[in-house]
Design an enzyme around this catalytic site. Sequence first.
Site, mmCIF file in Angstrom:
data_model
loop_
_atom_site.group_PDB
_atom_site.id
_atom_site.type_symbol
_atom_site.label_atom_id
_atom_site.label_comp_id
_atom_site.label_asym_id
_atom_site.label_seq_id
_atom_site.Cartn_x
_atom_site.Cartn_y
_atom_site.Cartn_z
ATOM 1 C CG HIS A 1 16.473 -7.554 52.144
ATOM 2 N ND1 HIS A 1 16.687 -8.887 52.445
ATOM 3 C CD2 HIS A 1 15.146 -7.452 51.841
ATOM 4 C CE1 HIS A 1 15.547 -9.555 52.312
ATOM 5 N NE2 HIS A 1 14.596 -8.705 51.954
ATOM 6 C CB SER B 1 38.890 11.607 66.120
ATOM 7 O OG SER B 1 40.226 11.209 65.868
ATOM 8 C CE LYS C 1 35.345 9.567 62.319
ATOM 9 N NZ LYS C 1 36.148 8.444 62.755
ATOM 10 C CD GLU D 1 30.597 4.387 67.964
ATOM 11 O OE1 GLU D 1 31.595 3.654 67.958
ATOM 12 O OE2 GLU D 1 30.650 5.601 67.703
#
Length: 458
Positions: free
Chosen positions: A156, A277, A283, A290
Site C-alpha cells: 500500500h 530544469s 533539479k 518518465e
Amino acid sequence: MSTLWSGRFDAAPDAATLEWGSSFGFDRRLFEDDVTGSLAWARALARAGVLSDGEAAAIAAALTRVLEHGRSDPSSVTGPDEDVHSFVERLLVQELGDAGKRLHTGRSRNEQVSVDLRLYLRRRIPILQGGVARVVGALARQARSAGDALMPSFTHFRPAQPVLVAHFLMAHAAPLRRDHQRLAAARGEADALPLGSGAIAGTSYAVDVEALARDLGFSRIVPNSIDASSDRDFALSFLYACALTMVHLSRLAEDFIIFCGDEHRFFELSDALSTGSSMMPQKKNPDPLELVRGKTGRAIGHLMAMLTTIKGLPTGYNKDLQEDKQAVFDAEDTLIGCLTVVESVVNGVSLNRARAEAAASGLLLATDVADYLVGRGVPFRTAHEIVGAIVRKLVAEQREFGSLTPAEWHAASDRFGDDIVGRVTPRMSVGAKRTPQSTAPEAVGAQLAELEQWLERC
Ligand code: ARG
C-alpha cells in the site's frame, strides 16, 4: 503507376486514395522477408513443375540481385508501389521481363503478407529478447554488488518489512524473465507456414508445402487456409508480450523515480541519465524513466487498437488487416528503445546504503516482535493485538521499538524476555525468513545464483 490488379478496371484508380491506402511507406520493413518468401516460392513452384528449373533459377538470380541492391542501398526500397509485394514484383519484372511475371502463380498477397510478417517476427523477436536479458543482467549485477544491504519493502506504499536490496532488484528481474518467455511463445505462434493458402481457398498447384516449410524454416503448416488469410493472433500475442514488457518496465521506472527521489534517496541516478530544469537550478529529473513510463501507453494502445480492428472482421482477408504492421513495428521500436534506456539507467544507479538501511528499521519490525511472541507460545492473533498496542503507544510518543525499556516490554506482555532487544533488528528480521522465495540472505543468494545461470544460458 500500374497496380497488380489493374486489368479488371476501365479507369485508373484515384491517385490520392491509392496513395492513402498504400502500405509501402511502412511495410518496406518487410522487404527482406518478402524476398526470402519469394525465393522459396520460386523453388516450390519449380518442385511442383510449374516453373522450369531454368525459369526458377533466373527468378532466383534476379530476386537475389533485388535483395542485394535493397540491402546495400536501403533508400532504394521506395517508389509509388502499393505495397512491398508489388515493389519486389515490379523490380523482378524489370530485371527479368516476362519470366518474372510467372512468380505469382498460385500465390496471393494475402498469404504473402502473412508469411512476411511471420518471418519478420521470427528474426526480430530474438533481438527484443536480448534487450530484455540485458536489463535482467543489469539488475543481477546491481543485486550482486548490493550484497547484504537492506531497504524497506512497501505494501500500500507504506513501509512494510525490511528486505535485501538484492531481493528488491530481483523482484524486477522476475517479471522480465516471464516476458522473455512470452516473447518466445509469440515467436512460436508465428512459426507456421501460411503459403499454400492462396487468396483464401488454397492453391491449385501441387505445391509441397511440407518441403516449402522446411525450406523457410517453419516447423509446421497452418491448418486452414480460410483462417490463415485473416489470422493475426501471432501478431496480437506479440503485441501483448510487448505491452506487458512495457508495463513491467514502467513499474520499474516508477520505483526508481520514487526511490531516487529526495524523499527516499535509497538510490542515486547517474548524472548522465538525468536532466535538469531550465528554470530551477536544483533539479535533477528522471526524464528517461518518465518517458519509459509514458511510452507504455503507446504499447498498450497498439494491442487495444489491433484487438479492436480484428473483432468485427468477417472471415477471410480484409484490408483492415493492413493496420497490423504499424502496430507491430511501433510496439517493437518503442520496446527496444525503452529496454536500452532502462538497461543504462539500471547500470548507472548507485546504492545509498546508509539511507536505505536507516529506512528499513523502526516500526517495520512489528511483525518480527509478534513472531517473537509466537515463539514463546502466544497465539499469533493475540501477539498481533499486543504488538498493535505497543505500536499505538510508540506512535503517540514518537518512539521506536529500540527505545523500550525491559520494564516497558514486560508491561506489554510477560512473555517478553530480556533477549527481545537483540532479536528485533532489520538484520534479524531478514535472517529469520525461511522460504526459498523470501528475503533471507541464503535464499536471495540462491535466487541470484539461479538468475546468473539463466543469464548465461540466454
Ligand atoms: N498491404 C496489404 C496488407 O498489408 C497486403 C495484402 C493485400 N491483399 C489484398 N488482397 N489487397 O495487408
